[in-house]
Design an enzyme around this catalytic site. Structure first.
Site, PDB file in Angstrom:
ATOM      1  N   SER A 256       0.790  -1.220   0.000  1.00  0.00           N
ATOM      2  CA  SER A 256       0.000   0.000   0.000  1.00  0.00           C
ATOM      3  C   SER A 256       0.828   1.277   0.000  1.00  0.00           C
ATOM      4  O   SER A 256       2.023   1.290   0.290  1.00  0.00           O
ATOM      5  CB  SER A 256      -0.985   0.040   1.172  1.00  0.00           C
ATOM      6  OG  SER A 256      -1.814  -1.100   1.176  1.00  0.00           O
ATOM      7  N   SER A 294      -2.387  -3.965  -2.978  1.00  0.00           N
ATOM      8  CA  SER A 294      -1.865  -2.703  -2.480  1.00  0.00           C
ATOM      9  C   SER A 294      -3.011  -1.713  -2.333  1.00  0.00           C
ATOM     10  O   SER A 294      -3.707  -1.402  -3.295  1.00  0.00           O
ATOM     11  CB  SER A 294      -0.817  -2.147  -3.452  1.00  0.00           C
ATOM     12  OG  SER A 294      -0.287  -0.933  -2.999  1.00  0.00           O
ATOM     13  N   ASP A 296      -4.107   1.863  -2.180  1.00  0.00           N
ATOM     14  CA  ASP A 296      -3.516   3.127  -2.639  1.00  0.00           C
ATOM     15  C   ASP A 296      -4.557   4.231  -2.517  1.00  0.00           C
ATOM     16  O   ASP A 296      -5.446   4.376  -3.370  1.00  0.00           O
ATOM     17  CB  ASP A 296      -3.042   2.980  -4.079  1.00  0.00           C
ATOM     18  CG  ASP A 296      -2.142   1.754  -4.265  1.00  0.00           C
ATOM     19  OD1 ASP A 296      -1.463   1.367  -3.294  1.00  0.00           O
ATOM     20  OD2 ASP A 296      -2.120   1.197  -5.380  1.00  0.00           O
TER      21      ASP A 296
END
Length: 387
Positions: A256, A294, A296
């Site tokens: 992330s 991830s 984001d």
């Protein structure tokens, strides 16, 4: 402990070229009034029962004294495999009032409580209504024993109380202490850009907690450093998956990134959201394709229009002057601010990588920093900088 700003090597020192004009410190603190503070927790040797490689970052768009004065704000999520608290209220009201906290994935509650406690002590009038702190996270469980409860509310308070303007420490500090980026040691990074607007000058600052990307993806100013490096990549070595068994919870590209954009340009909430949408374009310049694993998430806010975008419980009649007013950059002239976000984001990633140092954490897990000599060789940077 608290991490204080200190001189350190940055990407420009190694010869990496970037577009745009940075501010004095090339940091989010170039925006007038912005303060950044850290609480860095590094405890225990790799063989100890409890190993901490974590911390808290606090970003105060209007400084400690200005907490409670709303900023226009907007949010964008490229991939929602992560957390940013307070998002619903920002989307509803278009405003942000409290310090922003960034930490590890399992410490969001502790930091949220810490911000509440700080506001109650320092700004009791603000705390008397309701508080919806903004706390973002990325996963540091490769180096940090993330379920050990190392981060406590007092660490969030410490980060806020240590916040200052001026140069900003990068790499293994604050919430970024145990993070990894592109298979190298990652962490905290920042950059800024100056934008001319008629007779005025505005600043756009970006701060990242960088914990994303696969090694092979990394590019700096177009150079494929991730594919060409000779550095080992223990973070993406699947042998530790086998050793950890059921405790293994990460794969290449995961982890992330939280991005915070602050500008003193007067903007509307929708324009702030548009700035937040440009952060992924800067990340893409460094190679990432945005892994499913991830989270984001990006927040942008404007410190212009102090006194507008309030949302207080009314205590009397409307009165003779019931309206708030705000000025804003015309939509047709906003492109230079978009460009500034993209440029500063790209450089903030590079600064996080260059500012980081090798680290060994829980169960002997280790990661290495991006080798400075490889960056210098790629771009012809100064040979007198530290390795």
């Amino acid at each position: 402990m608290t991490a204080t700003p200190h001189p350190h090597v940055r990407a420009r020192d190694l010869g990496v070229p970037f577009d745009g004009t940075p501010g004095r410190w090339n940091a989010i603190t170039d925006v007038p009034g912005v303060e950044v503070g850290y609480a860095t927790i590094v405890e225990g040797a790799p063989g100890d029962d409890l190993v901490a490689r974590t911390g808290v970052t606090a970003i105060l768009p209007r400084g400690r004294e200005g907490a409670g004065i709303p900023c226009a704000a907007g949010i964008h999520s490229l991939n929602g495999n992560g957390e940013l608290t307070g998002r619903s209220w920002i989307e509803e009201s278009g405003s942000l009032t409290l310090p922003i906290g960034i930490t590890n994935s399992h410490a969001v509650g502790a930091v949220h409580t810490g911000i509440d406690r700080w506001a109650h002590e320092v700004h009791p009038g603000l705390a008397a209504e309701w508080m919806l702190p903004v706390v973002g996270e990325t996963w540091d469980g490769y180096l940090n024993q993330i379920n050990a409860g190392h981060v406590r509310p007092e660490h969030a308070i410490l980060a806020i109380e240590s916040a200052a303007s001026g140069p900003v420490a990068e790499g293994n500090v604050g919430g970024g202490t145990g993070m990894n980026c592109y298979g190298f040691k990652g962490g905290s990074g920042t950059a800024s850009r100056v934008v001319a607007f008629g007779d005025e000058t505005h600043t756009v600052g970006v701060f990242l907690q960088a914990n994303f990307g696969s090694r092979y993806e990394l590019r700096l100013a177009g150079a494929p450093l991730g594919r060409e490096t000779a550095a080992p990549n223990p973070y993406e070595d699947l042998e530790w998956f086998v050793r950890d068994g059921a405790r293994a919870r990460v794969r290449a590209g995961s982890g992330s990134v939280i991005g915070i954009v602050v500008t003193d340009a007067p903007l509307l909430p929708g324009q702030c959201e548009a700035l937040a949408r440009r952060v992924p374009l800067g990340l893409a310049r460094t190679g990432t394709s945005g892994s499913h694993f991830s989270g984001d998430i990006f927040l942008a806010c404007s410190t212009g229009n102090a006194g507008a975008f309030t949302s207080n419980i009314p205590t009397g009649a409307v009165g003779d002057d019931p309206y708030e007013t705000a000025r804003y950059v015309p939509w047709g002239r906003i492109d230079p601010y978009f460009e500034a976000v993209v440029q500063a984001t790209e450089e903030a990633v590079a600064n996080a990588l260059v500012g980081a140092r090798d680290m060994v954490g829980r169960d002997g897990h280790a990661n290495v920093a991006l080798p400075h000599h490889e960056v210098r060789a790629a771009f012809g940077g100064r040979a007198d900088t530290a390795a």
